[in-house]
Design an enzyme around this catalytic site. Sequence first.
Site, PDB file in Angstrom:
ATOM      1  N   ASP A   1     -20.595 -18.358  30.016  1.00 38.05           N
ATOM      2  CA  ASP A   1     -20.420 -17.077  29.318  1.00 38.05           C
ATOM      3  C   ASP A   1     -21.556 -16.157  29.759  1.00 38.05           C
ATOM      4  O   ASP A   1     -22.500 -16.576  30.440  1.00 38.05           O
ATOM      5  CB  ASP A   1     -20.483 -17.301  27.795  1.00 38.05           C
ATOM      6  CG  ASP A   1     -20.333 -15.998  27.008  1.00 38.05           C
ATOM      7  OD1 ASP A   1     -19.424 -15.209  27.329  1.00 38.05           O
ATOM      8  OD2 ASP A   1     -21.126 -15.756  26.073  1.00 38.05           O
ATOM      9  N   SER A   2     -21.485 -14.909  29.289  1.00 34.23           N
ATOM     10  CA  SER A   2     -22.552 -13.963  29.596  1.00 34.23           C
ATOM     11  C   SER A   2     -23.835 -14.293  28.824  1.00 34.23           C
ATOM     12  O   SER A   2     -24.901 -13.814  29.189  1.00 34.23           O
ATOM     13  CB  SER A   2     -22.103 -12.556  29.217  1.00 34.23           C
ATOM     14  OG  SER A   2     -21.800 -12.498  27.838  1.00 34.23           O
TER      15      SER A   2
ATOM     16  N   TYR B   1     -21.462  -8.414  29.605  1.00 30.58           N
ATOM     17  CA  TYR B   1     -20.454  -8.298  30.653  1.00 30.58           C
ATOM     18  C   TYR B   1     -19.429  -7.222  30.303  1.00 30.58           C
ATOM     19  O   TYR B   1     -18.784  -6.661  31.189  1.00 30.58           O
ATOM     20  CB  TYR B   1     -19.702  -9.631  30.805  1.00 30.58           C
ATOM     21  CG  TYR B   1     -20.378 -10.669  31.663  1.00 30.58           C
ATOM     22  CD1 TYR B   1     -21.705 -10.564  32.044  1.00 30.58           C
ATOM     23  CD2 TYR B   1     -19.658 -11.782  32.099  1.00 30.58           C
ATOM     24  CE1 TYR B   1     -22.295 -11.544  32.835  1.00 30.58           C
ATOM     25  CE2 TYR B   1     -20.229 -12.760  32.883  1.00 30.58           C
ATOM     26  CZ  TYR B   1     -21.558 -12.640  33.251  1.00 30.58           C
ATOM     27  OH  TYR B   1     -22.130 -13.608  34.034  1.00 30.58           O
ATOM     28  N   GLY B   2     -19.272  -6.995  29.011  1.00 30.73           N
ATOM     29  CA  GLY B   2     -18.138  -6.208  28.518  1.00 30.73           C
ATOM     30  C   GLY B   2     -18.072  -4.781  28.995  1.00 30.73           C
ATOM     31  O   GLY B   2     -17.007  -4.169  29.023  1.00 30.73           O
TER      32      GLY B   2
ATOM     33  N   CYS C   1     -15.637 -16.908  28.262  1.00 24.62           N
ATOM     34  CA  CYS C   1     -15.940 -15.492  28.125  1.00 24.62           C
ATOM     35  C   CYS C   1     -14.617 -14.761  28.333  1.00 24.62           C
ATOM     36  O   CYS C   1     -13.956 -14.957  29.366  1.00 24.62           O
ATOM     37  CB  CYS C   1     -16.946 -15.090  29.202  1.00 24.62           C
ATOM     38  SG  CYS C   1     -17.230 -13.313  29.297  1.00 24.62           S
ATOM     39  N   ASN C   2     -14.231 -13.978  27.355  1.00 27.24           N
ATOM     40  CA  ASN C   2     -12.950 -13.265  27.462  1.00 27.24           C
ATOM     41  C   ASN C   2     -12.965 -12.259  28.599  1.00 27.24           C
ATOM     42  O   ASN C   2     -11.984 -12.086  29.314  1.00 27.24           O
ATOM     43  CB  ASN C   2     -12.657 -12.533  26.146  1.00 27.24           C
ATOM     44  CG  ASN C   2     -12.310 -13.486  25.031  1.00 27.24           C
ATOM     45  OD1 ASN C   2     -11.137 -13.713  24.744  1.00 27.24           O
ATOM     46  ND2 ASN C   2     -13.303 -14.073  24.397  1.00 27.24           N
ATOM     47  N   THR C   3     -14.104 -11.578  28.767  1.00 26.07           N
ATOM     48  CA  THR C   3     -14.197 -10.539  29.781  1.00 26.07           C
ATOM     49  C   THR C   3     -14.032 -11.152  31.177  1.00 26.07           C
ATOM     50  O   THR C   3     -13.264 -10.641  32.005  1.00 26.07           O
ATOM     51  CB  THR C   3     -15.550  -9.809  29.673  1.00 26.07           C
ATOM     52  OG1 THR C   3     -15.803  -9.519  28.302  1.00 26.07           O
ATOM     53  CG2 THR C   3     -15.558  -8.539  30.482  1.00 26.07           C
TER      54      THR C   3
ATOM     55  N   GLU D   1     -26.383 -11.182  19.799  1.00 21.92           N
ATOM     56  CA  GLU D   1     -27.486 -11.688  20.639  1.00 21.92           C
ATOM     57  C   GLU D   1     -28.837 -11.489  19.939  1.00 21.92           C
ATOM     58  O   GLU D   1     -29.775 -12.240  20.161  1.00 21.92           O
ATOM     59  CB  GLU D   1     -27.495 -10.999  22.018  1.00 21.92           C
ATOM     60  CG  GLU D   1     -26.294 -11.345  22.914  1.00 21.92           C
ATOM     61  CD  GLU D   1     -26.487 -12.610  23.767  1.00 21.92           C
ATOM     62  OE1 GLU D   1     -27.624 -12.956  24.086  1.00 21.92           O
ATOM     63  OE2 GLU D   1     -25.465 -13.241  24.100  1.00 21.92           O
TER      64      GLU D   1
ATOM     65  N   CYS E   1     -13.643 -12.118  21.767  1.00 26.18           N
ATOM     66  CA  CYS E   1     -14.925 -12.192  22.464  1.00 26.18           C
ATOM     67  C   CYS E   1     -15.620 -13.397  21.859  1.00 26.18           C
ATOM     68  O   CYS E   1     -15.634 -13.561  20.629  1.00 26.18           O
ATOM     69  CB  CYS E   1     -15.743 -10.923  22.224  1.00 26.18           C
ATOM     70  SG  CYS E   1     -17.445 -11.054  22.824  1.00 26.18           S
ATOM     71  N   THR E   2     -16.179 -14.242  22.723  1.00 24.56           N
ATOM     72  CA  THR E   2     -16.709 -15.508  22.219  1.00 24.56           C
ATOM     73  C   THR E   2     -17.959 -15.339  21.359  1.00 24.56           C
ATOM     74  O   THR E   2     -18.403 -16.274  20.708  1.00 24.56           O
ATOM     75  CB  THR E   2     -16.985 -16.473  23.389  1.00 24.56           C
ATOM     76  OG1 THR E   2     -17.805 -15.793  24.361  1.00 24.56           O
ATOM     77  CG2 THR E   2     -15.697 -16.909  24.046  1.00 24.56           C
ATOM     78  N   HIS E   3     -18.517 -14.131  21.351  1.00 22.69           N
ATOM     79  CA  HIS E   3     -19.647 -13.864  20.455  1.00 22.69           C
ATOM     80  C   HIS E   3     -19.190 -13.686  18.999  1.00 22.69           C
ATOM     81  O   HIS E   3     -19.959 -13.903  18.071  1.00 22.69           O
ATOM     82  CB  HIS E   3     -20.385 -12.585  20.878  1.00 22.69           C
ATOM     83  CG  HIS E   3     -21.301 -12.763  22.057  1.00 22.69           C
ATOM     84  ND1 HIS E   3     -20.846 -12.987  23.332  1.00 22.69           N
ATOM     85  CD2 HIS E   3     -22.655 -12.723  22.137  1.00 22.69           C
ATOM     86  CE1 HIS E   3     -21.886 -13.074  24.153  1.00 22.69           C
ATOM     87  NE2 HIS E   3     -23.000 -12.919  23.456  1.00 22.69           N
TER      88      HIS E   3
HETATM   89  N1  DGL Z   1     -18.764 -13.223  25.149  1.00 23.53           N
HETATM   90  C1  DGL Z   1     -18.128 -12.424  26.133  1.00 23.53           C
HETATM   91  C2  DGL Z   1     -16.642 -12.296  25.937  1.00 23.53           C
HETATM   92  O1  DGL Z   1     -16.055 -13.202  25.398  1.00 23.53           O
HETATM   93  C3  DGL Z   1     -18.775 -11.192  26.618  1.00 23.53           C
HETATM   94  C4  DGL Z   1     -19.679 -10.391  25.759  1.00 23.53           C
HETATM   95  C5  DGL Z   1     -20.445  -9.462  26.666  1.00 23.53           C
HETATM   96  O2  DGL Z   1     -21.245  -9.963  27.449  1.00 23.53           O
HETATM   97  O3  DGL Z   1     -20.200  -8.243  26.635  1.00 23.53           O
HETATM   98  O4  DGL Z   1     -16.043 -11.341  26.344  1.00 23.53           O
END
Ligand code: DGL
Length: 280
Positions: free
Chosen positions: A19-20, A51-52, A82-84, A161, A193-195
């Site tokens: 992931d990011s 990453y988004g 990571c979804n992105t 974060e 988003c995994t966050h």
């Molecule tokens: N956790 C990531 C996702 O699932 C990206 C969050 C990010 O880095 O912007 O998209």
Amino acid sequence: MELKIDKTMPSDAPVGVFDSGVGGLTVAREIMRQIPNEKIIYFGDTARVPYGSKSRETITKYSRQIVRFLQEQKVKAIVVACNTASAYALDEIEKELDIPIMGVVKPGAKAAVEATVNGRIGVIGTEGTIGSHIYSTYINQINSRIIVTGKACPLFTPLVEEGLWQDPVTDEIATRYLSGLVESGIDTLILGCTHYPLIRSTLGRIVGEGVMLVNPAYETARELKKLLEKKGLLNQKGQELGTERYRFYVSDMADKFQTFANSILKYGILSAKTIDIERY
Ligand code: DGL
């Protein structure tokens, strides 16, 4: 492409998860719970998060570098947690690899289709994920009558974060982001988003009990198990305890990541190492 690997991959080799940053730990946690025999090598790109808000080209380049690093660690399969990166890079990288790789979007879409009753699904995620319309594409491939409404929530990743999981600032921002979605009549909301599962209680309170929250991590771990079984790669050996079972790497700030990971995983990780991902 040099991503090809040795085909004699042993089934007790680790699974790579990336992931990011810390978000993918919510996926790693679910894999640890559902398939505890699997070893995991986790990479969090803490030097280059988020990453988004970056382009498809940049995310594909980053993902390729991480995949090369994970292959050097001799992983038998990769989960793009990571979804992105799943939205932007997965299809391209999958063509270049001869080990199984999967993302979190397809499993999340499937879980949401199963959960909705009124056929209205909301998706929250990064600008990249929402802008790609990947969730609505997969959802409508399963059921074309479902109405999908997306909302980018770019401030959630830095809030998570920074550890502001229960904070008035997060409440305020979440209320602004989510009020339109709630008014649109959704009964299911994908945490795309995994966050976001880390602020699940805040999100749940704001959308109310009538909206089911879907965390794609659960379905991802189930799909990973099926994939490993199908490929004959499920680890049949007994659960290995100790330091080698789960390994964590980041591109920056290993100490901060380590503290974070310990609070999320409750397994007590011994250490996280910083590596230079630009080398790959
Ligand atoms: N956790 C990531 C996702 O699932 C990206 C969050 C990010 O880095 O912007 O998209």
